[in-house]
Design a protein around this motif. Structure first.
Motif, short mmCIF file in Angstrom:
data_model
loop_
_atom_site.label_atom_id
_atom_site.label_comp_id
_atom_site.label_asym_id
_atom_site.label_seq_id
_atom_site.Cartn_x
_atom_site.Cartn_y
_atom_site.Cartn_z
N LYS A 163 60.35 72.74 92.92
CA LYS A 163 60.52 71.77 91.84
C LYS A 163 59.69 70.53 92.16
O LYS A 163 59.92 69.88 93.19
CB LYS A 163 62.00 71.41 91.67
N ALA A 164 58.73 70.22 91.32
CA ALA A 164 57.83 69.08 91.54
C ALA A 164 58.04 68.04 90.46
O ALA A 164 57.99 68.35 89.27
CB ALA A 164 56.38 69.56 91.55
N PHE A 223 56.24 73.89 101.98
CA PHE A 223 55.02 73.35 101.37
C PHE A 223 54.20 72.66 102.45
O PHE A 223 54.73 71.97 103.32
CB PHE A 223 55.35 72.33 100.29
N SER A 224 52.89 72.83 102.39
CA SER A 224 52.01 72.13 103.31
C SER A 224 50.72 71.72 102.61
O SER A 224 50.11 72.52 101.90
CB SER A 224 51.67 72.99 104.53
N ALA A 225 50.34 70.47 102.84
CA ALA A 225 49.06 69.97 102.33
C ALA A 225 47.97 70.16 103.38
O ALA A 225 46.80 69.88 103.13
CB ALA A 225 49.18 68.50 101.96
N ALA A 226 48.35 70.64 104.56
CA ALA A 226 47.40 70.83 105.66
C ALA A 226 47.33 72.31 106.04
O ALA A 226 48.34 73.00 106.04
CB ALA A 226 47.82 70.00 106.87
N ASN A 227 46.14 72.77 106.38
CA ASN A 227 45.98 74.14 106.84
C ASN A 227 46.38 74.30 108.30
O ASN A 227 46.81 75.38 108.72
CB ASN A 227 44.52 74.60 106.66
N THR A 276 48.56 72.96 98.38
CA THR A 276 47.99 72.12 97.32
C THR A 276 47.27 72.97 96.26
O THR A 276 46.98 72.48 95.18
CB THR A 276 47.01 71.09 97.91
N ALA A 277 47.01 74.23 96.56
CA ALA A 277 46.44 75.12 95.55
C ALA A 277 47.43 75.36 94.42
O ALA A 277 47.05 75.62 93.28
CB ALA A 277 46.03 76.45 96.18
N ASP A 278 48.73 75.23 94.73
CA ASP A 278 49.77 75.39 93.72
C ASP A 278 49.98 74.10 92.92
O ASP A 278 50.50 74.15 91.80
CB ASP A 278 51.09 75.79 94.39
N ILE A 279 49.58 72.97 93.51
CA ILE A 279 49.67 71.67 92.83
C ILE A 279 48.32 70.98 93.03
O ILE A 279 48.17 70.10 93.89
CB ILE A 279 50.80 70.79 93.41
N PRO A 280 47.30 71.36 92.27
CA PRO A 280 45.93 70.88 92.51
C PRO A 280 45.77 69.36 92.50
O PRO A 280 44.91 68.83 93.20
CB PRO A 280 45.12 71.53 91.38
N ASP A 281 46.59 68.65 91.71
CA ASP A 281 46.44 67.20 91.65
C ASP A 281 47.40 66.47 92.57
O ASP A 281 47.60 65.25 92.43
CB ASP A 281 46.60 66.71 90.20
#
Length: 212
Positions: free
Chosen positions: A18-19, A159-163, A176-181
């Motif tokens: 949920k975003a 969730f991770s914004a880092a690889n 972040t591919a699931d939430i591009p912005d």
């Protein structure tokens, strides 16, 4: 704040993130989405399913003696330990089982009491957390565990914004591919602040509190 968006995991359609779009202030950054994982962490069916899919990302060759849970992920952690055991993930513990623990915080410092040290020192530890955005929490966790004598087996996150963090790959169900912005900003360089967008809420791993 704007209306909540539900994002289904590519791993399983019943795992939903949920975003909530807005301007949120966290202890280390400003973000333009609050990621609400309350039900993933607390509802039996969702926590179990989340653990199952996270377990699929972990290599069979990995050794896991202990799972250290951050951000209130203890329920997911217990299910994940069960999944790893079922999958044949090796543990060097005397009882051939996996410990599930969480750190304590004192004056902003992460610590583990002496009675927990046998579960950390010379153990292979998997770090499990809800969200890895700036990487600061993961870095602090790794540094603390290393100080106590642990070997980091891997990092798993909802969730991770880092690889990767400190050279260790992060396995995540959502990126972040699931939430591009999706954006995260340093407090002194926040684009939302520069655009004079008001802060909607203060947020941390427990949730958010609206600013009235």
């Amino acid at each position: 704040m704007q209306e909540m968006i539900k994002i289904s995991s590519k791993a399983h359609p019943n795992i939903e993130l949920k975003a909530i779009p807005g301007h949120f202030v966290t202890p280390s950054s400003h973000i333009n989405y609050f990621l609400d994982m309350t039900t993933l962490k607390t509802r039996l069916s969702e926590a179990s399913l989340t653990a199952r899919e996270l377990g699929r990302q972990i290599l069979a060759s990995m050794i896991v003696d202990t799972i250290v849970c951050i951000d209130g992920c203890e329920i997911i952690g217990a299910f994940l330990a069960e999944e790893l055991t079922r999958a044949g993930i090796y543990s060097r513990n005397a009882h051939q089982t996996i410990y599930i623990i969480t750190p304590e915080y004192s004056t902003g410092q992460m610590l583990f009491r002496d009675n927990y040290l046998p579960m950390i020192k010379d153990k292979n530890v998997l770090v499990l957390l809800a969200s890895a955005t700036t990487g600061k929490t993961v870095t602090k966790t790794i540094q603390t565990l290393t100080y106590y004598g642990a070997t980091i087996s891997g990092i798993s996150a909802v969730f991770s914004a880092a690889n990767s963090v400190m050279g260790i790959p992060v396995n995540a169900l959502f990126t972040t591919a699931d939430i591009p912005d999706y954006k995260t900003y340093k407090p002194d360089g926040c684009a939302l602040c520069k655009e004079q967008k008001p802060i909607d809420a203060f947020a941390n791993a427990f949730g958010y509190s609206k600013i009235s």
